[in-house]
Design a protein around this motif. Structure first.
Motif, PDB file in Angstrom:
ATOM      1  N   ASN A   1     -27.517 -13.074  28.107  1.00  8.54           N
ATOM      2  CA  ASN A   1     -26.965 -11.783  27.740  1.00  8.54           C
ATOM      3  C   ASN A   1     -27.453 -10.732  26.810  1.00  8.54           C
ATOM      4  O   ASN A   1     -27.390  -9.474  26.859  1.00  8.54           O
ATOM      5  CB  ASN A   1     -25.561 -12.132  27.483  1.00  8.54           C
ATOM      6  N   HIS A   2     -28.064 -11.492  25.533  1.00  8.30           N
ATOM      7  CA  HIS A   2     -28.535 -10.462  24.413  1.00  8.30           C
ATOM      8  C   HIS A   2     -29.882 -10.611  24.563  1.00  8.30           C
ATOM      9  O   HIS A   2     -30.554  -9.697  23.709  1.00  8.30           O
ATOM     10  CB  HIS A   2     -28.202 -11.228  23.218  1.00  8.30           C
ATOM     11  N   HIS A   3     -30.682 -11.253  25.411  1.00  6.95           N
ATOM     12  CA  HIS A   3     -32.305 -10.889  25.611  1.00  6.95           C
ATOM     13  C   HIS A   3     -32.896 -11.239  24.299  1.00  6.95           C
ATOM     14  O   HIS A   3     -33.665 -10.499  23.751  1.00  6.95           O
ATOM     15  CB  HIS A   3     -32.571  -9.620  26.195  1.00  6.95           C
ATOM     16  N   LEU A   4     -32.502 -12.340  23.619  1.00  6.60           N
ATOM     17  CA  LEU A   4     -33.065 -12.762  22.560  1.00  6.60           C
ATOM     18  C   LEU A   4     -34.614 -12.796  22.494  1.00  6.60           C
ATOM     19  O   LEU A   4     -35.390 -12.574  21.726  1.00  6.60           O
ATOM     20  CB  LEU A   4     -32.542 -13.900  21.696  1.00  6.60           C
ATOM     21  N   GLN A   5     -35.164 -13.202  23.739  1.00  6.01           N
ATOM     22  CA  GLN A   5     -36.561 -13.489  23.657  1.00  6.01           C
ATOM     23  C   GLN A   5     -37.237 -12.097  23.421  1.00  6.01           C
ATOM     24  O   GLN A   5     -38.488 -12.286  23.068  1.00  6.01           O
ATOM     25  CB  GLN A   5     -36.868 -14.117  25.254  1.00  6.01           C
ATOM     26  N   THR A   6     -36.766 -11.081  23.869  1.00  7.21           N
ATOM     27  CA  THR A   6     -37.532  -9.812  23.593  1.00  7.21           C
ATOM     28  C   THR A   6     -37.478  -9.550  22.150  1.00  7.21           C
ATOM     29  O   THR A   6     -38.589  -9.022  21.642  1.00  7.21           O
ATOM     30  CB  THR A   6     -36.664  -8.604  24.254  1.00  7.21           C
ATOM     31  N   TYR A   7     -36.673  -9.790  21.591  1.00  8.78           N
ATOM     32  CA  TYR A   7     -36.511  -9.515  19.900  1.00  8.78           C
ATOM     33  C   TYR A   7     -37.409 -10.518  19.265  1.00  8.78           C
ATOM     34  O   TYR A   7     -38.180 -10.223  18.243  1.00  8.78           O
ATOM     35  CB  TYR A   7     -35.029  -9.605  19.379  1.00  8.78           C
ATOM     36  N   LEU A   8     -37.563 -11.723  19.670  1.00 11.38           N
ATOM     37  CA  LEU A   8     -38.365 -12.614  19.287  1.00 11.38           C
ATOM     38  C   LEU A   8     -39.914 -12.104  19.535  1.00 11.38           C
ATOM     39  O   LEU A   8     -40.549 -12.395  18.569  1.00 11.38           O
ATOM     40  CB  LEU A   8     -38.280 -14.024  20.008  1.00 11.38           C
TER      41      LEU A   8
END
Length: 278
Positions: A65-72
């Protein structure tokens, strides 16, 4: 010299150490426990020190839902870019300050140190205007450059301490054997300062990874945000997703902890070797 501390002093020392460790470790423990709780149990009062039900739903939420992989990915690229740029610029600068005599050298050294003490909030607005005119807003390069600004002074001063420990006779001997200054730097100084460079690189990476203010102001698109800023954006108008924030914080913290644990001996040896003049 024998240890003459009395038993009460030793007990107080142990108690103080235990209290200190609890103060340091408990926040991380609470973060991990919150991230693996069942969502229905996060807001229970009184709160649970050990979950009665475990769940990985929060970890699923942050990636789905938050797409943490993009921010990482953004954080990794920015931190690595800042780290490599800091070393590439910082090492020659530190060598010049130690080995080359030029006008205003002492002033420039002190200016670099003082400039690093300026509050970021004082320069972030003019930097935003400059970067907007250069079309660097919402770009990774636009985050790497200010990260280097924060890491470079530390790197230069750290590497100066390392290079000062190396006797100039080593370079003179290399130059007698036919090396010019550049060759002596790459063949003699660079290998000998490897522990200091490694330590400086790790510190620069961690500093760039944790950078918040520049990333908050210079990025307005969600897809270009780094992890610290992205996590701060999780709360809504009426709710705070504590579980999602805890899970994202664990994911963002674990890589740094692993790097430090793996490299702790080299980091310590690098710091101590630069602190003792040989």
């Amino acid at each position: 010299m024998t240890d003459k501390k009395s038993l009460p002093q030793k007990i107080l020392g142990v108690i103080g150490l235990v209290v200190f460790l609890i103060m340091v470790i408990f926040p991380f423990y609470w973060l991990i426990i919150t991230s693996i709780k069942n969502p229905a149990d996060v807001s229970l009062m009184p709160t649970e020190l050990w979950p009665s039900r475990f769940s990985l739903e929060f970890y699923e939420n942050v990636f789905v839902n938050h797409h943490l992989q993009t921010y990482l990915l953004n954080s990794v690229i920015v931190a690595l870019g800042a780290m490599f740029t800091t070393i590439v610029v910082g090492f020659p600068a530190a060598y010049a300050f130690v080995r080359i005599n030029f006008k205003f050298k002492k002033f420039m050294q002190n200016f670099i140190l003082v400039a690093n003490m300026f509050p970021i909030i004082a320069i972030v607005t003019p930097m935003f205007i400059i970067f907007r005119n250069l079309h660097l807003i919402n770009t990774r390069l636009g985050l790497i450059i200010p990260s280097v600004i924060t890491t470079l002074p530390m790197a230069i001063w750290t590497l100066i301490a390392f290079i000062k420990t190396l006797p100039y006779d080593l370079e003179e001997a290399a130059q007698i054997d036919g090396c010019n200054r550049v060759q002596s730097v790459f063949r003699i100084i660079l290998p000998l300062t490897a522990p200091g460079i490694f330590t400086t690189a790790i510190i620069a990476f961690i500093t760039a990874w944790n950078e918040f203010m520049f990333a908050l102001v210079l990025v307005t698109k969600d897809a270009r945000r780094t992890v610290p800023v992205a996590i701060s954006m999780f709360p809504g108008q009426f709710t705070v997703p504590w579980g999602d924030m805890a899970a994202a914080s664990v994911v963002a913290t674990v890589p740094i902890v692993i790097v430090v644990l793996i490299c702790q001996k080299k980091i310590v040896s690098g710091l101590t070797s630069g602190a003792v003049k040989g």
